[in-house]
Scaffold this active site. Structure first.
Site, PDB file in Angstrom:
ATOM      1  N   ILE A 155     -12.969   1.497 -19.908  1.00 38.85           N
ATOM      2  CA  ILE A 155     -13.476   0.146 -20.196  1.00 38.85           C
ATOM      3  C   ILE A 155     -14.540  -0.218 -19.166  1.00 38.85           C
ATOM      4  O   ILE A 155     -14.320  -0.046 -17.956  1.00 38.85           O
ATOM      5  CB  ILE A 155     -12.310  -0.873 -20.145  1.00 38.85           C
ATOM      6  N   LYS A 179       5.493   6.581  -1.944  1.00 34.09           N
ATOM      7  CA  LYS A 179       6.118   7.444  -2.973  1.00 34.09           C
ATOM      8  C   LYS A 179       5.679   8.897  -2.783  1.00 34.09           C
ATOM      9  O   LYS A 179       6.472   9.828  -2.929  1.00 34.09           O
ATOM     10  CB  LYS A 179       5.678   7.004  -4.375  1.00 34.09           C
ATOM     11  N   CYS A 232     -10.957  -0.755   1.137  1.00 34.43           N
ATOM     12  CA  CYS A 232      -9.720  -0.622   1.918  1.00 34.43           C
ATOM     13  C   CYS A 232      -9.902  -1.223   3.299  1.00 34.43           C
ATOM     14  O   CYS A 232      -9.002  -1.822   3.854  1.00 34.43           O
ATOM     15  CB  CYS A 232      -9.362   0.850   2.045  1.00 34.43           C
ATOM     16  N   GLU A 236      -2.797  -7.439   1.326  1.00 34.27           N
ATOM     17  CA  GLU A 236      -4.112  -6.966   0.909  1.00 34.27           C
ATOM     18  C   GLU A 236      -4.417  -7.492  -0.500  1.00 34.27           C
ATOM     19  O   GLU A 236      -3.620  -7.312  -1.416  1.00 34.27           O
ATOM     20  CB  GLU A 236      -4.122  -5.429   0.883  1.00 34.27           C
TER      21      GLU A 236
HETATM   22  P1  NAD Z   1      -3.126   3.353  -6.276  1.00 37.27           P
HETATM   23  O1  NAD Z   1      -2.176   3.666  -5.180  1.00 37.27           O
HETATM   24  O2  NAD Z   1      -2.669   2.512  -7.395  1.00 37.27           O
HETATM   25  O3  NAD Z   1      -3.665   4.697  -6.945  1.00 37.27           O
HETATM   26  C1  NAD Z   1      -4.309   5.717  -6.174  1.00 37.27           C
HETATM   27  C2  NAD Z   1      -4.149   7.048  -6.892  1.00 37.27           C
HETATM   28  O4  NAD Z   1      -2.767   7.401  -6.906  1.00 37.27           O
HETATM   29  C3  NAD Z   1      -4.596   7.024  -8.344  1.00 37.27           C
HETATM   30  O5  NAD Z   1      -5.222   8.253  -8.652  1.00 37.27           O
HETATM   31  C4  NAD Z   1      -3.281   6.892  -9.104  1.00 37.27           C
HETATM   32  O6  NAD Z   1      -3.330   7.393 -10.413  1.00 37.27           O
HETATM   33  C5  NAD Z   1      -2.368   7.724  -8.230  1.00 37.27           C
HETATM   34  N1  NAD Z   1      -0.939   7.421  -8.362  1.00 37.27           N
HETATM   35  C6  NAD Z   1      -0.336   6.271  -8.738  1.00 37.27           C
HETATM   36  N2  NAD Z   1       1.012   6.409  -8.724  1.00 37.27           N
HETATM   37  C7  NAD Z   1       1.269   7.671  -8.313  1.00 37.27           C
HETATM   38  C8  NAD Z   1       2.460   8.407  -8.074  1.00 37.27           C
HETATM   39  N3  NAD Z   1       3.658   7.888  -8.250  1.00 37.27           N
HETATM   40  N4  NAD Z   1       2.359   9.687  -7.620  1.00 37.27           N
HETATM   41  C9  NAD Z   1       1.149  10.253  -7.419  1.00 37.27           C
HETATM   42  N5  NAD Z   1      -0.021   9.605  -7.642  1.00 37.27           N
HETATM   43  C10 NAD Z   1       0.037   8.320  -8.085  1.00 37.27           C
HETATM   44  O7  NAD Z   1      -4.414   2.743  -5.564  1.00 37.27           O
HETATM   45  P2  NAD Z   1      -5.736   2.201  -6.267  1.00 37.27           P
HETATM   46  O8  NAD Z   1      -5.387   0.906  -6.922  1.00 37.27           O
HETATM   47  O9  NAD Z   1      -6.372   3.268  -7.069  1.00 37.27           O
HETATM   48  O10 NAD Z   1      -6.679   1.957  -5.018  1.00 37.27           O
HETATM   49  C11 NAD Z   1      -6.607   0.820  -4.256  1.00 37.27           C
HETATM   50  C12 NAD Z   1      -5.877   1.063  -2.960  1.00 37.27           C
HETATM   51  O11 NAD Z   1      -6.468   2.169  -2.286  1.00 37.27           O
HETATM   52  C13 NAD Z   1      -5.981  -0.107  -2.016  1.00 37.27           C
HETATM   53  O12 NAD Z   1      -4.731  -0.371  -1.435  1.00 37.27           O
HETATM   54  C14 NAD Z   1      -6.961   0.380  -0.981  1.00 37.27           C
HETATM   55  O13 NAD Z   1      -6.844  -0.235   0.274  1.00 37.27           O
HETATM   56  C15 NAD Z   1      -6.669   1.830  -0.923  1.00 37.27           C
HETATM   57  N6  NAD Z   1      -7.811   2.587  -0.391  1.00 37.27           N
HETATM   58  C16 NAD Z   1      -7.724   3.092   0.877  1.00 37.27           C
HETATM   59  C17 NAD Z   1      -8.807   3.781   1.431  1.00 37.27           C
HETATM   60  C18 NAD Z   1      -8.751   4.325   2.838  1.00 37.27           C
HETATM   61  O14 NAD Z   1      -9.637   5.083   3.194  1.00 37.27           O
HETATM   62  N7  NAD Z   1      -7.779   3.982   3.641  1.00 37.27           N
HETATM   63  C19 NAD Z   1      -9.971   3.954   0.665  1.00 37.27           C
HETATM   64  C20 NAD Z   1     -10.018   3.437  -0.630  1.00 37.27           C
HETATM   65  C21 NAD Z   1      -8.923   2.748  -1.142  1.00 37.27           C
END
Ligand code: NAD
Length: 507
Positions: free
Chosen positions: A30, A247, A296, A395
């Site tokens: 989307i 997780k 992040c 956050e």
């Molecule tokens: P998210 O944790 O929802 O998802 C991240 C990834 O994990 C996705 O590919 C998702 O499909 C996968 N995922 C979800 N559940 C899973 C599971 N049970 N097992 C394995 N993989 C799984 O995060 P998001 O919403 O995509 O991203 C936002 C978050 O990422 C924010 O909290 C942000 O601060 C963080 N972030 C951190 C950095 C850093 O460098 N520290 C950089 C970018 C984003």
């Protein structure tokens, strides 16, 4: 018009070629600026992850490892440079795809794609330098031994990434993993996978050996979880939310599998009373609102000295109201929509809870009036915040800044560190000695002095506390994918002589 761009239809990228998911499911893509479905991506499940892991294992074993893992770093560097060149060649198209998929302003997306190419180039240099670091001698206190280290690829790695910098976050992992000699399975976010899939086409174009990079798109629970818990994956590198990070660490712990975790943040920016108000206001706005506030490391808690608070906030509101909010493809756009309907609801809920808890919306807080469609949220500044409020503690991951004032340097540091997170922090002051004191006192992995957010692939990136552990980028990023082998050799002609030698009759 760029919005009419053809969205490539891709399958999973496994063993050097496109392959439909076993269950043949797909997930709609989307455009967050229009709320229209513009394409779809394959939805992998555990069966596909198994196939990808096997392809990666086979790729490492092919020709006794000589094709990749035990080839020279210089050999791998050629592929990384070819990938960088191909990405640069396709920059305009990739930037538009990123923009349509994630809602990033086009100028930002173009900047990201440049960073992607630079990161591959930089890791090519690291791969070459790795050859010179093999057999590094270790000085020992006994002359009868000599010792050295070998740096070897850790093996098959699972790379799980978020949607806020889709291609760049993937590259921060893919480039060093390949430079080190690993084979990888990349699982990008289901909310923005288009450019990551294009990386598959780039790998095909440059002739990367099959199975060295595999790309499995799909839901976290269906594709990410089986990757994290897979017994044939040697390491997981994850960027995403703290909840998912926890997780993943739990799954990896079952097999004592190493993980690096780049998680969320609630980083502070401290503005002292001796600053240039406009310069500080621009960095404060950039530190929280760039990438549509979905960073992040966003410095989303502003601490401003009470002596300048009124004047500073007045300027900050003026800078914020001047931010161009529009379709991300429109020229000069500086704030696009948040990535999805779910994210829009979540951010709006944060704003409404802040109001209910007694905070004041100083600026923004609504959907921009001139945009009827799309997940747009005005850049929002919230004051009258207390340290027990949700908006101070959690956050948001959207364009929302909360503000508190302070009276002294000590109070500013105490407020800055009043968080479970520890990713970044910024200090703005003309007193550089004060900046140095504050830098040391901040409990986080990255500090910006007189700026906020600039990021270079040569410098280490990562956090403390609930923001995770391990460092990406720079030489530290490469180390994530290397295993250090100690080699110790006995070089004396004398027998070891610990046991009494058996009498000649018994030999
Ligand atoms: P998210 O944790 O929802 O998802 C991240 C990834 O994990 C996705 O590919 C998702 O499909 C996968 N995922 C979800 N559940 C899973 C599971 N049970 N097992 C394995 N993989 C799984 O995060 P998001 O919403 O995509 O991203 C936002 C978050 O990422 C924010 O909290 C942000 O601060 C963080 N972030 C951190 C950095 C850093 O460098 N520290 C950089 C970018 C984003």
């Amino acid at each position: 018009m760029a919005a009419a761009m053809r969205i490539p239809v891709r399958q999973l990228f496994i063993d050097g070629d496109w392959r439909a998911p076993v269950l043949n499911n797909r997930i709609s893509v989307i455009n967050p600026a229009t709320e229209q479905i513009i394409g779809d991506i394959p939805a992998a499940t555990a069966e596909d992850v198994d196939i990808a892991v096997e392809a990666a294992r086979n790729a490492l074993a092919r020709n006794g490892g000589k094709d990749w893992a035990s080839a020279s770093g210089a050999h791998r560097a050629k592929y990384l440079r070819a990938i960088a060149a191909k990405i640069t060649e396709r920059k305009t198209e990739l930037a538009k795809l990123e923009c349509l998929d994630s809602g990033k302003p086009l100028d930002e997306a173009a900047w990201d794609i440049d960073d992607v190419a630079s990161c591959f180039e930089y890791n090519a240099d690291l791969a070459e330098a790795l050859d010179g670091k093999q057999k590094s001698p270790i000085s020992l206190p006994m002359e009868t031994f000599k010792s050295y280290t070998l740096k070897e690829p850790i093996g098959v790695v699972g790379l799980i990434t978020p949607w806020n910098y889709p291609m760049l976050m993937a590259t921060w992992k893919v480039a060093p993993a390949l430079a080190a000699g690993c084979a990888a399975i990349l699982k990008p976010s289901e909310l923005a996978s288009l450019t990551c899939l294009e990386l598959g086409e780039v790998c095909k174009d440059v002739g990367l050996p099959p199975g060295i990079l595999n790309i499995v798109t799909g839901l976290g629970s269906e594709a990410g979880a089986p990757l994290a818990s897979h017994p044939n994956v040697d390491k997981i590198a994850f960027t995403g939310s703290t909840a998912t990070g926890s997780k993943i660490m739990t799954a990896a712990a079952q097999q004592v599998k190493p993980v690096t975790l780049e998680l969320g943040g609630k980083s502070p920016i401290i503005v002292f009373e001796d600053v240039d108000l406009d310069q500080a206001a621009e960095w404060t706005a950039f530190g929280c609102f760039w990438t549509n506030g979905q960073i992040c490391s966003a410095t989303s808690r502003l601490l401003v000295h009470e002596n300048i608070a009124e004047k500073f906030l007045d300027r900050l509101v003026k800078w914020t109201k001047n931010i161009k909010i529009s379709d991300p493809l429109e020229e000069g756009c500086r704030l696009g929509p948040v990535v999805s309907g779910g994210q829009y609801e979540k951010v709006m809920q944060f704003i409404s809870t802040a109001k209910k808890e007694g905070a004041t919306i100083l600026s923004g807080g609504e959907r921009p009036k001139h945009l009827e469609k799309g997940y747009f949220i005005e850049p929002t500044i919230i004051s009258d915040v207390t340290t027990s409020m949700q908006i101070w503690r959690e956050e948001v991951f959207g364009p929302v800044l909360c503000v508190k004032t302070f009276k002294s340097e000590d109070e500013a540091i105490e407020l800055a560190n009043d968080t479970r997170y520890g990713l970044g922090g910024a200090v703005i002051s003309n007193d550089l000695e004060r900046c140095e004191r504050v830098t040391k006192a901040l409990q986080c992995g990255i500090v910006w002095v007189n700026c906020s957010q600039p990021c270079f692939c040569q410098a280490p990136w990562g956090g403390k506390k609930r923001s995770g552990f391990g460092r990406e980028l720079g030489e530290w990023g490469l180390d994530n994918y290397l295993s250090v082998k100690q080699v110790t050799q006995y070089i004396s002609d004398e027998p070891w002589g610990w046991y009494q030698s058996p009498s000649p009759s018994k030999l």
